[in-house]
Design an enzyme around this catalytic site. Structure first.
Site, PDB file in Angstrom:
ATOM      1  NE  ARG A 182       4.489   1.769   0.018  1.00 15.23           N
ATOM      2  CZ  ARG A 182       5.351   1.385   0.937  1.00 15.23           C
ATOM      3  NH1 ARG A 182       6.630   1.534   0.736  1.00 15.23           N
ATOM      4  NH2 ARG A 182       4.947   0.856   2.063  1.00 15.23           N
ATOM      5  CE  LYS A 202      15.237 -10.038  -8.758  1.00 14.09           C
ATOM      6  NZ  LYS A 202      15.780  -9.971  -7.472  1.00 14.09           N
ATOM      7  CD  GLU A 252      18.620 -11.731  -6.154  1.00 12.60           C
ATOM      8  OE1 GLU A 252      18.048 -12.254  -5.177  1.00 12.60           O
ATOM      9  OE2 GLU A 252      18.174 -10.707  -6.715  1.00 12.60           O
ATOM     10  CG  HIS A 309      22.242 -35.789  -2.025  1.00 10.06           C
ATOM     11  ND1 HIS A 309      22.627 -37.015  -1.546  1.00 10.06           N
ATOM     12  CD2 HIS A 309      23.387 -35.083  -2.193  1.00 10.06           C
ATOM     13  CE1 HIS A 309      23.934 -37.057  -1.409  1.00 10.06           C
ATOM     14  NE2 HIS A 309      24.422 -35.894  -1.803  1.00 10.06           N
ATOM     15  CG  ASN A 322       1.259   0.856   4.304  1.00 11.90           C
ATOM     16  OD1 ASN A 322       0.952  -0.320   4.131  1.00 11.90           O
ATOM     17  ND2 ASN A 322       2.499   1.271   4.284  1.00 11.90           N
ATOM     18  N   GLY A 323      -0.815  -0.828   6.388  1.00 16.32           N
ATOM     19  CA  GLY A 323      -0.490  -1.658   7.545  1.00 16.32           C
ATOM     20  C   GLY A 323      -1.611  -2.649   7.778  1.00 16.32           C
ATOM     21  CE  LYS A 364      12.274  -1.885  -4.836  1.00 15.36           C
ATOM     22  NZ  LYS A 364      13.100  -2.982  -5.390  1.00 15.36           N
ATOM     23  CB  CYS A 418      -0.951   0.078   1.186  1.00 16.02           C
ATOM     24  SG  CYS A 418      -2.102  -1.264   1.309  1.00 16.02           S
ATOM     25  CD  GLU A 444      11.480 -11.004  -6.994  1.00 13.99           C
ATOM     26  OE1 GLU A 444      11.176 -10.346  -5.998  1.00 13.99           O
ATOM     27  OE2 GLU A 444      12.558 -10.824  -7.605  1.00 13.99           O
ATOM     28  CD1 TRP A 468       0.514  -6.065  -3.001  1.00 16.09           C
ATOM     29  CD2 TRP A 468       0.034  -6.745  -0.923  1.00 16.09           C
ATOM     30  NE1 TRP A 468       0.964  -7.354  -2.859  1.00 16.09           N
ATOM     31  CE2 TRP A 468       0.675  -7.804  -1.605  1.00 16.09           C
ATOM     32  CE3 TRP A 468      -0.362  -6.952   0.396  1.00 16.09           C
ATOM     33  CZ2 TRP A 468       0.944  -9.031  -1.001  1.00 16.09           C
ATOM     34  CZ3 TRP A 468      -0.105  -8.179   0.994  1.00 16.09           C
ATOM     35  CH2 TRP A 468       0.544  -9.194   0.289  1.00 16.09           C
TER      36      TRP A 468
END
Ligand code: G6P
Length: 613
Positions: free
Chosen positions: A27, A492, A488, A511, A100-101, A608, A2, A495, A74
Site C-alpha cells: 500500500r 503491465k 492491459e 494515423h 491514511n487519506g 495497490k 498508506c 508498471e 505513500w
C-alpha cells in the site's frame, strides 16, 4: 495508499505491528513507523525507507507495550523523511495518530492551530489531527471515559477529505480509538485481543472475523471488547462478518514474487469465480441478483466505471454485454466520469469494478450515479469493502487476496465475471439464441484448463524477455477485444518494468504512431478475433517492413511471414480470449522486470489500493 495496522491484546505489540506492516507494504513503502503504549507513556519509532528498516531502530526491541498502532506511508504531503513519517504526536505528546487519506483543508487547520500556540514539525497534512484532538480535549472540562471520543468526534467534524485514523492516548492506556471516512479500515476480532488493518489479508493469520466501519463511525477497542458509536456518539451495534480466505493465500508459497504466484493462480481464480453461477441445464444464477425481465428491459444504457486494470476488464465486459444483450455500454475511467456530469437517470445501470473495493475515484463515481437515480452494481474481490456497502447490488470475483501491486488474477477473474453477467442478462432478456448461450457457457467451463495450458509458455516468454529488457519503447497492437488486451498488457509492462509502452488499435497505426516505428523497435500484437485477424496481419506486415521486431500472441494458425516470435494460445470465444491472451503478456512484463533487477511486487511510485483522488 498508506497502510495502517493496530494491535491491542496481551502479547508484545511491536512484532505483530511490524509483521502486519510487512504484509501491507504494497500500500505504500517510502516510510514506516510504530507507536506503542509503554509504562512511561507513548513511544514513537519511525523512519523513511522500507518497513524492514524498523528492525534497525535503536531501542525497538526493548518496547514492551501490548497496545500499538503502525503505518507504512505513500507520501502525499511532504517528502519521505523521519519527520513526515507516521505516527504523529500532538505537542503535549498525549496523543499518537496514524492516518491514511488526505486532509484537504489542512492549511486552514494548521493556521488555526498555530494561532492557538501549536508548533508543527512536519510538512504533512496529518500533523493537524493529533493537535486538533489536543485542542478539543483540553477545552473539555469533563473527566469521563468518553472525553477522547468527544475530542476525536469534534476533530473529524472539522476535517475535509478522507481519513482512516487510529488514535492512542496516554490518558487511556488500555484503549485504542479508530474512525474512518472514505478510507479503508477493518477491525479483526480475536480472543482477548483485537486488530486493525487497512486490508483484510494483513491480519488474516490472526482472525477471520471482521467488523467494517461506515463513514464517521467510531470504535473504541479494549482487549476484550469493541464499542461502536455513530457520528452523534450514540452507541451502535455492528454485525461481524467471517471471511473464508485461507491465511496461506496471502503468502508467497515458494514463489519468488507475489506477482508470479498470482499469475499461476489464475486457473484456480477463474474456476472459483465461475463457482456455481452456471448450473447444468439451467439458467445462470447470481445469489445476490434478482433482476426481472421488465427491469432489464427498462435499462437503456449501462456504464461500466473503474480505474486501471479494472477499467480494462470493463472494456471487454462491454463487448460481451453489447453482443449478448443488445444494450449500449459505455466504459469510463472513474476519475473522469465523476467530474463530467454523465447523463444518468433511473433507466441507467452503472457497474463499478474494483478489486480492492476501496479505490477513491470509483467509490465517488458510484455515489454520484446513485444520487442521480441509477441502479448500481459493484464487482469486487473483497467482501465487505466500501464499494460493496455503497452499491445497490454486489457480485464477487473469487480471486483470493491479490498482493502484488500489478493486478493479474483479479483482471482475468473480472473479465470472467463480466462474461457470466452478460449471459445472466441475456438469458433473462432472451436476447441471444439459446444455442449460442450454450456454446459460450461450455467455453467458460473449459477456460480454467485452457489457462493452465497457456501458462506452459512461461519458459519461452522468459527467454524472449532476455532480448527485450533493454528496450526503451514497446508498442502493443490489437483490434476489438485484442485492443483491450493490448491496453492491459501495455499497462503491465509500464508498471513493473518502467519501459515506455503504448497500446494502439491496430487500425489507428497509420494515423500517427507508425511514424515512431524504426529499426529494432519491438511491436507486440494480439490476434484472437477471427473476423479481424487478416486486418491485423496486414498491420504487422507494415511494421515489419519498417524494421520492427515482432512478437505475436495468437490462437490462430498464422503464416510465419518474418514474424520473430509467435506464442500460440488455446482457442476460445472472442469475448473470453483476453483471459488467455493476457497471460503470456503478464509473464513478459514480469520477466523483463526481473531481468532489470527491479522489485516486481512493489514498483516505484505505485500502490495497490489508491484510496486518494
Ligand atoms: C491501482 C493498482 C492497479 C488497479 C487500480 C484499480 O492503480 O495498482 O493494479 O488496477 O488501482 O484498483 P481496484 O482495486 O479499484 O481494482
Amino acid at each position: 495508499m498508506c497502510g495502517i495496522i493496530g494491535y491491542i491484546g496481551a502479547q508484545k505489540a511491536t512484532p505483530i505491528l511490524i509483521n502486519g506492516l510487512l504484509r501491507l507494504e504494497y500500500r505504500g513503502y517510502d516510510s514506516a513507523g510504530i507507536s506503542t503504549m509503554e509504562k512511561n507513556g507513548l513511544s514513537v519509532m519511525k523512519d523513511k525507507g522500507r518497513v524492514k528498516n524498523l528492525y534497525d531502530l535503536d531501542g525497538i526491541n526493548d518496547l514492551e507495550g501490548t497496545i500499538g498502532i503502525a503505518h507504512t506511508r505513500w507520501a502525499t504531503h511532504g517528502k519521505p523523511s523521519k519527520e513526515n513519517s507516521h505516527p504523529h504526536l500532538d505537542n503535549s505528546k498525549t496523543f499518537a495518530v496514524v492516518h491514511n487519506g488526505i486532509i484537504e483543508n489542512y492549511n486552514d487547520l494548521r493556521a488555526f492551530l498555530i494561532e492557538n500556540g501549536y508548533t508543527f514539525y512536519s510538512q504533512t497534512d496529518t500533523e493537524v489531527i493529533p493537535n486538533l484532538i489536543h485542542y478539543y480535549y483540553s477545552k473539555d472540562a469533563e473527566k469521563d471515559e468518553f472525553k477522547l471520543l468527544r475530542a476525536v468526534q469534534k476533530t473529524c467534524k472539522d476535517l475535509k477529505g478522507s481519513f482512516a485514523l487510529q488514535v492512542l492516548s496516554k490518558d487511556l492506556p488500555d484503549n485504542m480509538l479508530v474512525v474512518r471516512k472514505d478510507s479503508p479500515l477493518v477491525i479483526g476480532k480475536g480472543n482477548g485481543e483485537n486488530y486493525i488493518s487497512s486490508d483484510i489479508p494483513a491480519i488474516l493469520s490472526f482472525t477471520k472475523d471482521f467488523y467494517f466501519l461506515n463513514d464517521y463511525e467510531f470504535a473504541i477497542l479494549s482487549r476484550d471488547k469493541i464499542d461502536f458509536y455513530d457520528i452523534d456518539l450514540n452507541k451502535i451495534t455492528k454485525k461481524i462478518k467471517s471471511i473464508d480466505w485461507n491465511a496461506s493465500a496471502a503468502d508467497k508459497n515458494g514463489y519468488e514474487d507475489y506477482m508470479l504466484k498470482e499469475i499461476f493462480e489464475q486457473p484456480n481464480a477463474i474456476r472459483e469465480t465461475i463457482g456455481s453461477h452456471l448450473p447444468e441445464n439451467e439458467r445462470c444464477t447470481f445469489e445476490n441478483l434478482n433482476f426481472s425481465k421488465a427491469f432489464l428491459q427498462s435499462i437503456n444504457k449501462i456504464y461500466i466505471v473503474a480505474c486501471g486494470t479494472a477499467m480494462h476488464a470493463g472494456l471487454t465486459g462491454k463487448i460481451a454485454i453489447e453482443q449478448l444483450c443488445n444494450i449500449p455500454v459505455s466504459v469510463d475511467i472513474a476519475s473522469e466520469f465523476r467530474y463530467r456530469n454523465p447523463i444518468i437517470d433511473k433507466n441507467t445501470l452503472c457497474i463499478y469494478i474494483s478489486q480492492s473495493g476501496e479505490t477513491a475515484d470509483t467509490i465517488a463515481a458510484l455515489k454520484l450515479s446513485k444520487s442521480k437515480g441509477a441502479t448500481t452494481l459493484a464487482i469486487s474481490n473483497v467482501i465487505g469493502s466500501s464499494i460493496t456497502r455503497e452499491a445497490d447490488y454486489c457480485i464477487y470475483t473469487h480471486a483470493g487476496p491479490e498482493i502484488a501491486v500489478a493486478s493479474t488474477k483479479a483482471y482475468t477473474s473480472q473479465v470472467m465475471l463480466l462474461n457470466i453477467l452478460a449471459i445472466y442478462f441475456a438469458e433473462i432478456l432472451e436476447s441471444t439464441p439459446y444455442s449460442e448461450i450454450v456454446k459460450i457457457k461450455n467455453e467458460i467451463l473449459s477456460l480454467p484448463a485452457k489457462a493452465e495450458t497457456t501458462l506452459k509458455c512461461c519458459n519461452e516468454i522468459k527467454n524472449f524477455a532476455k532480448n527485450m529488457y533493454q528496450e526503451k519503447d514497446v508498442f502493443f497492437l490489437g483490434r476489438g477485444v485484442d485492443y483491450n488486451t493490448s491496453l492491459e498488457a501495455s499497462l503491465k509492462l509500464k508498471e513493473i518494468s518502467y519501459i515506455h509502452s503504448e497500446a494502439y488499435a491496430a487500425g489507428e497505426l497509420k494515423h500517427g504512431p507508425i511514424a515512431l516505428i524504426e529499426n529494432g523497435i519491438t511491436v507486440v500484437s494480439i490476434l484472437t478475433d477471427e473476423l479481424l485477424v487478416e486486418k491485423t496481419i496486414s498491420n504487422i506486415q507494415e511494421v515489419i517492413t519498417r524494421g520492427a521486431n515482432t512478437l505475436v500472441i495468437t490462437n490462430k494458425t498464422l503464416p510465419s511471414n518474418n514474424i520473430d516470435k509467435i506464442v500460440p494460445i488455446p482457442d476460445t470465444h472472442t469475448s473470453l480470449s483476453s483471459i488467455l491472451s493476457i497471460i503470456p503478456l503478464q509473464l513478459l512484463a514480469y520477466y523483463i522486470s526481473k531481468e532489470k533487477g527491479l522489485d516486481v511486487d512493489k514498483p516505484r511510485n505505485l500502490a495497490k489500493s489508491v484510496t486518494v483522488e
